[in-house]
Design a protein around this motif. Sequence first.
Motif, PDB file in Angstrom:
ATOM      1  N   VAL A   1      14.509 106.897 128.551  1.00  0.00           N
ATOM      2  CA  VAL A   1      15.307 106.307 129.621  1.00  0.00           C
ATOM      3  C   VAL A   1      16.691 105.945 129.095  1.00  0.00           C
ATOM      4  O   VAL A   1      16.923 105.893 127.882  1.00  0.00           O
ATOM      5  CB  VAL A   1      14.627 105.057 130.218  1.00  0.00           C
ATOM      6  CG1 VAL A   1      13.271 105.415 130.821  1.00  0.00           C
ATOM      7  CG2 VAL A   1      14.464 103.963 129.161  1.00  0.00           C
ATOM      8  N   GLN A   2      17.596 105.693 130.024  1.00  0.00           N
ATOM      9  CA  GLN A   2      18.936 105.261 129.659  1.00  0.00           C
ATOM     10  C   GLN A   2      19.442 104.295 130.725  1.00  0.00           C
ATOM     11  O   GLN A   2      19.158 104.468 131.917  1.00  0.00           O
ATOM     12  CB  GLN A   2      19.881 106.455 129.536  1.00  0.00           C
ATOM     13  CG  GLN A   2      21.243 106.108 128.931  1.00  0.00           C
ATOM     14  CD  GLN A   2      22.064 107.349 128.624  1.00  0.00           C
ATOM     15  OE1 GLN A   2      21.895 108.387 129.258  1.00  0.00           O
ATOM     16  NE2 GLN A   2      22.961 107.246 127.652  1.00  0.00           N
ATOM     17  N   ALA A   3      20.155 103.260 130.279  1.00  0.00           N
ATOM     18  CA  ALA A   3      20.714 102.280 131.208  1.00  0.00           C
ATOM     19  C   ALA A   3      21.978 102.837 131.849  1.00  0.00           C
ATOM     20  O   ALA A   3      22.915 103.235 131.150  1.00  0.00           O
ATOM     21  CB  ALA A   3      21.034 100.986 130.469  1.00  0.00           C
ATOM     22  N   ARG A   4      21.976 102.873 133.170  1.00  0.00           N
ATOM     23  CA  ARG A   4      23.134 103.354 133.919  1.00  0.00           C
ATOM     24  C   ARG A   4      23.303 102.492 135.165  1.00  0.00           C
ATOM     25  O   ARG A   4      22.369 102.352 135.955  1.00  0.00           O
ATOM     26  CB  ARG A   4      22.960 104.826 134.322  1.00  0.00           C
ATOM     27  CG  ARG A   4      22.980 105.794 133.133  1.00  0.00           C
ATOM     28  CD  ARG A   4      22.689 107.207 133.583  1.00  0.00           C
ATOM     29  NE  ARG A   4      22.724 108.149 132.456  1.00  0.00           N
ATOM     30  CZ  ARG A   4      22.236 109.387 132.505  1.00  0.00           C
ATOM     31  NH1 ARG A   4      21.669 109.823 133.625  1.00  0.00           N
ATOM     32  NH2 ARG A   4      22.300 110.171 131.449  1.00  0.00           N
ATOM     33  N   ASN A   5      24.489 101.916 135.300  1.00  0.00           N
ATOM     34  CA  ASN A   5      24.816 101.107 136.478  1.00  0.00           C
ATOM     35  C   ASN A   5      23.813  99.983 136.709  1.00  0.00           C
ATOM     36  O   ASN A   5      23.411  99.698 137.837  1.00  0.00           O
ATOM     37  CB  ASN A   5      24.911 101.989 137.728  1.00  0.00           C
ATOM     38  CG  ASN A   5      25.979 103.057 137.604  1.00  0.00           C
ATOM     39  OD1 ASN A   5      27.086 102.776 137.138  1.00  0.00           O
ATOM     40  ND2 ASN A   5      25.642 104.275 137.992  1.00  0.00           N
ATOM     41  N   GLY A   6      23.395  99.342 135.631  1.00  0.00           N
ATOM     42  CA  GLY A   6      22.528  98.176 135.751  1.00  0.00           C
ATOM     43  C   GLY A   6      21.075  98.455 136.022  1.00  0.00           C
ATOM     44  O   GLY A   6      20.340  97.569 136.469  1.00  0.00           O
ATOM     45  N   LYS A   7      20.609  99.669 135.729  1.00  0.00           N
ATOM     46  CA  LYS A   7      19.185  99.969 135.846  1.00  0.00           C
ATOM     47  C   LYS A   7      18.843 101.109 134.888  1.00  0.00           C
ATOM     48  O   LYS A   7      19.723 101.816 134.400  1.00  0.00           O
ATOM     49  CB  LYS A   7      18.815 100.361 137.279  1.00  0.00           C
ATOM     50  CG  LYS A   7      19.488 101.623 137.780  1.00  0.00           C
ATOM     51  CD  LYS A   7      19.060 101.919 139.218  1.00  0.00           C
ATOM     52  CE  LYS A   7      19.705 103.197 139.739  1.00  0.00           C
ATOM     53  NZ  LYS A   7      19.278 103.482 141.132  1.00  0.00           N
ATOM     54  N   PHE A   8      17.556 101.266 134.631  1.00  0.00           N
ATOM     55  CA  PHE A   8      17.114 102.335 133.743  1.00  0.00           C
ATOM     56  C   PHE A   8      16.857 103.601 134.555  1.00  0.00           C
ATOM     57  O   PHE A   8      16.242 103.558 135.623  1.00  0.00           O
ATOM     58  CB  PHE A   8      15.841 101.935 132.988  1.00  0.00           C
ATOM     59  CG  PHE A   8      16.087 100.927 131.912  1.00  0.00           C
ATOM     60  CD1 PHE A   8      16.729 101.289 130.731  1.00  0.00           C
ATOM     61  CD2 PHE A   8      15.694  99.605 132.071  1.00  0.00           C
ATOM     62  CE1 PHE A   8      16.973 100.360 129.737  1.00  0.00           C
ATOM     63  CE2 PHE A   8      15.921  98.668 131.079  1.00  0.00           C
ATOM     64  CZ  PHE A   8      16.563  99.044 129.905  1.00  0.00           C
ATOM     65  N   THR A   9      17.345 104.720 134.044  1.00  0.00           N
ATOM     66  CA  THR A   9      17.122 106.013 134.676  1.00  0.00           C
ATOM     67  C   THR A   9      16.401 106.928 133.697  1.00  0.00           C
ATOM     68  O   THR A   9      16.515 106.775 132.472  1.00  0.00           O
ATOM     69  CB  THR A   9      18.454 106.665 135.094  1.00  0.00           C
ATOM     70  OG1 THR A   9      19.270 106.856 133.925  1.00  0.00           O
ATOM     71  CG2 THR A   9      19.198 105.784 136.068  1.00  0.00           C
ATOM     72  N   ALA A  10      15.637 107.880 134.236  1.00  0.00           N
ATOM     73  CA  ALA A  10      14.845 108.780 133.398  1.00  0.00           C
ATOM     74  C   ALA A  10      15.700 109.922 132.867  1.00  0.00           C
ATOM     75  O   ALA A  10      16.556 110.458 133.570  1.00  0.00           O
ATOM     76  CB  ALA A  10      13.669 109.333 134.190  1.00  0.00           C
TER      77      ALA A  10
END
Length: 386
Positions: free
Chosen positions: A369-378
């Motif tokens: 995962v990676q943090a993007r715009n204040g949330k974790f994305t796959a």
Amino acid sequence: MLRPTSVHLVALGAAAAVLAVGGCASPDKPAAAEPIRIGALLPLSGGNAPSGQADAAAARLAVNEVNAAGGLLGRPVELVIKDDACDPATAVVAANELVAAGVVASVGGFCSNATIPTLKVFHTAGIPAVIPLANSTDLLTPGYDSVFLISGTTRDEAEMAQKWMRELAVGRLAVVDDGTSYSVSLAQSTATAVGAPGTGAAVTLQTRLSQDADDYGPVARRIIDSRADMVYFTGYYVEAGRLIKDLRKAGYTGKIMLADGCIDAEIFKHATAAESEGVYGTSFPMPQFQPGIQDWATRYRSAAGVDPVPTTLETYDATALTLEAVRRAATTDRRAVRDAIASTDITLTTGPVRFSTNGSRKNPTFVRVQARNGKFTALTQTKPTS
């Protein structure tokens, strides 16, 4: 990631499993007054309480679904939850309370440090322990044959992390732990994997921070002085957020990767979206990224009133697996239930579950995962370990 056929099994098998578990109850035969008690140790207080409370809702969902279908072996199921606060001393007291309550099995375990000392309590009482989230290899050190890990071990996670670091061209790594069993075990396994001959990388710093500290500036400066191009933190989300904040404040411009204990939306309460932007993470399967569980997510949301969080799948699976084992054992005899758990071969929300002889999961799955715009994305996902 599940194959399409496995996804189908999760979607269709959930309802079938519930019916099968409840199938022993008869409409003209009332359930016995004495319930079948299943125990769970979860952090309902302290820094990890948000996750623990969400996990409690997941365990209740599994039990309530069985009871709604008529109970188990002609009896109702009662979930006995105790707060371990992710604290070893508190956990031991709580484990003894579960023993006194007469539980058939335990389906809890969030922090490895708190879970490890409870294993002797459960082993002495003959109670099998299905551990949803704690994953330190230290859990397996005593060699108890009644301990089962739903999630992969820290060694499994370290191997995945090292492979990913190599793909990210990491040459100099700083590894930071928080002194707890899970964190130290994962940090050491990662350092060993990264520092092995032929990896093209080196560990330039291995250090430790103190949990609950307000300032990690000194740790951040040591990381910068080590000239690491990535820091891997193996602790929990409260400290992770504070470390990220202090790294950014100190001017660190390298990559940051977090371990599974950090991957929770709660982290953004301790580091802003801007400070966390681009941070990588190694995680257990997460509800928002796991295929084929939309129906389960709807059931959880309806029961709990909130969306599931990253740790809820594992806790639900630990509970559902244990209830299914009791059904197959056709008895509440703890040894027979233990044997049924050991022979598990079932597809649940986190995928196919089978155990090795030492109690570790044969096919653990981790997600990137990676943090993007204040949330974790796959990101691109790994395949289950064979």
